[in-house]
Write an enzyme that holds these catalytic residues in place. Structure first.
Site, PDB file in Angstrom:
ATOM      1  N   ALA A 125       2.940   0.565   0.480  1.00 58.22           N
ATOM      2  CA  ALA A 125       2.814   0.523  -0.023  1.00 58.22           C
ATOM      3  C   ALA A 125       1.651  -0.425  -1.568  1.00 58.22           C
ATOM      4  O   ALA A 125       2.377  -0.055  -3.110  1.00 58.22           O
ATOM      5  CB  ALA A 125       4.175  -0.107  -0.695  1.00 58.22           C
ATOM      6  N   ASN A 192       8.120  -4.554   3.356  1.00 54.41           N
ATOM      7  CA  ASN A 192       7.400  -4.677   4.163  1.00 54.41           C
ATOM      8  C   ASN A 192       5.945  -5.009   4.054  1.00 54.41           C
ATOM      9  O   ASN A 192       4.951  -5.429   4.948  1.00 54.41           O
ATOM     10  CB  ASN A 192       7.154  -3.534   5.087  1.00 54.41           C
ATOM     11  CG  ASN A 192       8.684  -3.158   6.385  1.00 54.41           C
ATOM     12  OD1 ASN A 192       8.194  -4.263   7.053  1.00 54.41           O
ATOM     13  ND2 ASN A 192       9.451  -2.093   5.721  1.00 54.41           N
ATOM     14  N   HIS A 222       3.713  -4.704  -7.179  1.00 53.22           N
ATOM     15  CA  HIS A 222       2.883  -5.499  -6.310  1.00 53.22           C
ATOM     16  C   HIS A 222       1.450  -6.087  -6.490  1.00 53.22           C
ATOM     17  O   HIS A 222       0.673  -5.003  -6.971  1.00 53.22           O
ATOM     18  CB  HIS A 222       2.900  -4.775  -4.892  1.00 53.22           C
ATOM     19  CG  HIS A 222       3.752  -3.836  -4.173  1.00 53.22           C
ATOM     20  ND1 HIS A 222       4.844  -4.901  -3.535  1.00 53.22           N
ATOM     21  CD2 HIS A 222       3.713  -2.703  -4.250  1.00 53.22           C
ATOM     22  CE1 HIS A 222       5.806  -3.651  -3.432  1.00 53.22           C
ATOM     23  NE2 HIS A 222       5.185  -2.624  -3.417  1.00 53.22           N
TER      24      HIS A 222
END
Length: 272
Positions: A125, A192, A222
């Site tokens: 991601a 992750n 993120h």
């Protein structure tokens, strides 16, 4: 064509299977396994090219397969990864957090060298891993701030010992600050990306992670900051959650599909 085995028939595994079945990934899905026989049966029923359902996870790599795709859990990686390499099959791992256990990482790394096979870790991601790998030896600090809707964090191990009530959060709230190793342990299905950053950067004890729950967001965001002798890198990735699994960003699934497509293709390779 490359022969592919699939471990895990949930949201991510299902979409990888459909990408193979429709030809987006130029390979053939020959064998599948899931702890839930019903999940494996349901997935197979939806595919034009029917894979065989094996009786246990270790039987996947005992068949004439080129690569096993793990889309199950960290526990599945710990249980199956070594036997896949011993059977001389390549392996693609989605549950990258399992590799932050140094004993597991070392055993699998040695097995790759011994059996001349490769483990593939999709970038998931986030973006920018090619740049971070390039400056790894000059990195001095690396941090990740992840913001998700509270519902995307439900069920995480962290809340077994925390007093935080996700349903009561009504504004952006920091719920965790610590190392990547701690974050991956407490949020095994949610973070992750922290494991990936650690593995290509300065390690899980030096990579700093902050997790924010925000009921007003519809994205998984993120923000990565890396500093060192090379200079500074800053990345911000805003992902929509996958409709079939809000804990997973859509980009993570697309990254897995692209990694497997590249593995199955004879093509020009772009990036570090």
């Amino acid at each position: 064509m490359k022969r592919i085995g699939l471990l895990g028939c949930g949201a991510i595994g299902t979409q990888i299977a459909h990408a193979i079945d429709t030809g987006k990934i130029p390979g053939v899905l020959t064998h599948i396994y899931d702890n839930s026989k019903d999940a494996a049966t349901e997935l197979a029923s939806k595919l034009n090219n029917k894979p065989l359902i094996v009786e246990n996870s270790h039987l996947l790599s005992s068949n004439p397969i080129d690569i096993i795709v793990e889309a199950a859990s960290q526990d599945a990686v710990k249980d199956v990864a070594l036997s896949v390499l011993q059977n001389k099959r390549d392996l693609m791992i989605m549950s990258v957090g399992a590799l932050l256990d140094e004993s597991i990482y070392d055993v699998l790394s040695d097995a790759c060298n011994h059996f001349k096979k490769t483990i593939y870790l999709p970038s998931g991601a986030i973006a920018g891993l090619d740049g971070l790998k390039s400056v790894k030896d000059e990195l001095e600090s690396l941090s990740l701030t992840t913001t998700k809707h509270p519902r995307s964090l439900k069920g995480a191990k962290f809340f077994e010992t925390s007093d935080i009530n996700l349903d009561a959060i009504d504004s952006s709230t920091i719920i965790f600050e610590g190392t990547a190793k701690e974050a991956v342990s407490m949020f095994p299905a949610n973070i992750n990306v922290a494991a990936l950053l650690s593995l290509c950067g300065i390690g899980s004890e030096k990579t700093i992670v902050k997790i924010i729950a925000d009921p007003n967001t519809d994205k998984n965001t993120h923000h990565i900051e890396a500093k060192g002798k090379f200079g500074k890198m800053t990345f911000t990735i805003e992902n929509f959650p996958d409709p079939s699994n809000p804990k997973t960003s859509r980009l993570a699934i697309l990254s897995a599909i692209e990694t497997l497509r590249k593995y199955c293709s004879d093509d020009i390779q772009i990036g570090t």
